[in-house]
Design an enzyme around this catalytic site. Structure first.
Site, short mmCIF file in Angstrom:
data_model
loop_
_atom_site.label_atom_id
_atom_site.label_comp_id
_atom_site.label_asym_id
_atom_site.label_seq_id
_atom_site.Cartn_x
_atom_site.Cartn_y
_atom_site.Cartn_z
N TYR A 106 -6.39 0.76 -8.37
CA TYR A 106 -5.69 0.82 -7.09
C TYR A 106 -5.66 -0.55 -6.42
O TYR A 106 -4.60 -1.02 -5.99
CB TYR A 106 -6.38 1.83 -6.18
CG TYR A 106 -5.81 1.91 -4.78
CD1 TYR A 106 -4.67 2.68 -4.52
CD2 TYR A 106 -6.40 1.22 -3.72
CE1 TYR A 106 -4.14 2.75 -3.23
CE2 TYR A 106 -5.88 1.29 -2.44
CZ TYR A 106 -4.75 2.06 -2.20
OH TYR A 106 -4.22 2.13 -0.93
N VAL B 157 2.14 1.76 -3.60
CA VAL B 157 1.15 2.31 -4.53
C VAL B 157 0.76 3.73 -4.14
O VAL B 157 0.56 4.58 -5.01
CB VAL B 157 -0.10 1.40 -4.59
CG1 VAL B 157 -1.16 2.01 -5.49
CG2 VAL B 157 0.29 0.01 -5.11
N GLU B 158 0.66 4.01 -2.85
CA GLU B 158 0.24 5.33 -2.41
C GLU B 158 1.27 6.41 -2.72
O GLU B 158 0.94 7.49 -3.20
CB GLU B 158 -0.05 5.31 -0.90
CG GLU B 158 -1.31 4.58 -0.50
CD GLU B 158 -2.57 5.33 -0.88
OE1 GLU B 158 -2.48 6.52 -1.23
OE2 GLU B 158 -3.65 4.72 -0.84
N SER B 159 2.55 6.14 -2.42
CA SER B 159 3.55 7.22 -2.51
C SER B 159 4.89 6.78 -3.10
O SER B 159 5.78 7.60 -3.26
CB SER B 159 3.82 7.78 -1.11
OG SER B 159 4.48 6.80 -0.31
N MET C 227 0.83 -1.20 0.00
CA MET C 227 0.00 0.00 0.00
C MET C 227 0.86 1.26 0.00
O MET C 227 0.55 2.24 -0.68
CB MET C 227 -0.95 -0.03 1.20
CG MET C 227 -1.99 -1.14 1.09
SD MET C 227 -3.25 -1.10 2.38
CE MET C 227 -4.14 0.40 1.95
#
Length: 217
Positions: free
Chosen positions: A180, A93-95, A90
């Site tokens: 996502y 993918v997020e940052s 996560m």
């Protein structure tokens, strides 16, 4: 969370893992504001091709202590009973492990906490890497409980919000959210494979490098 719901969530995630090609192509673009954008196909020349299983090098940041972060993820994994590989997926993918990432919507830090989410989980400084991940994992734990242990729905809720997932009784028909969830599953699979190929790690720390954010769900 009931045992039946927990098993259902694990089975659903396992089916998704099995459906994702091991060498799925992924294109990523790092915007000027630090936000990361992922796509199956390059939308413009700024996108660069990455292989989720083979290219695990993350964008480096002098502000990120990887050793402390990994120890903290191990601690949070035990505390909240969430696979550390999912937490890493996560963050990826997020940052893309950029602690200074800021999206155009105002999401901040490694796990891209929105201001209201940061306040909800008691995060004072969303740009502090360890505090940010504490808050993000704490929020994910809340979403897992809210979705009755369904990990896929919890992942979708992290992106689209729990109300949207409840409204559609599943992953909402939003292209962004569907992409996502798929990307998180791809990286989760890659990190699990990478971990299985590495020698056994030393014993995990009994305590986190920092104190957890206020209160616990």
């Amino acid at each position: 969370m009931t045992l039946k719901a927990a098993i259902s969530g694990i089975v659903t995630l396992a089916l998704l893992l099995a459906a994702v090609p091991a060498s799925a192509e992924l294109y990523v673009w790092k915007a000027a504001d630090g936000s990361m954008h992922f796509s199956d196909k390059p939308r413009h020349q700024g996108y660069k091709k990455r292989e989720t299983e083979e290219d695990e090098a993350d964008f480096e940041s002098e502000d990120l202590d990887r050793v402390a972060l990994n120890q903290h993820i191990q601690y949070l994994s035990r505390r909240y009973s969430i696979d550390g590989n999912l937490i890493r997926a996560m963050i990826k993918v997020e940052s893309n492990f950029n602690p200074e990432a800021l999206s155009h919507k105002g999401a901040m830090g490694l796990m891209q906490l929105m201001p209201e989410t940061a306040k909800f989980v008691g995060v004072d400084d969303a740009y502090d890497p360890l505090q940010n991940v504490s808050g993000g994992v704490k929020y994910l734990h809340y979403l897992i409980r809210r979705t009755g242990g369904n990990l896929v729905h919890a992942i979708a809720s992290y992106n689209a919000g729990p109300n949207a997932v409840e409204r559609y009784n599943g992953v909402p028909p939003y292209k962004e959210t569907q992409n996502y969830v798929r990307k998180v599953v791809q990286y989760y699979r890659a990190y699990k494979k990478q971990q299985s190929e590495q020698p056994e790690a030393p014993a995990r720390p009994e305590r986190s490098p920092i104190s957890l954010v206020r209160s616990s769900f």
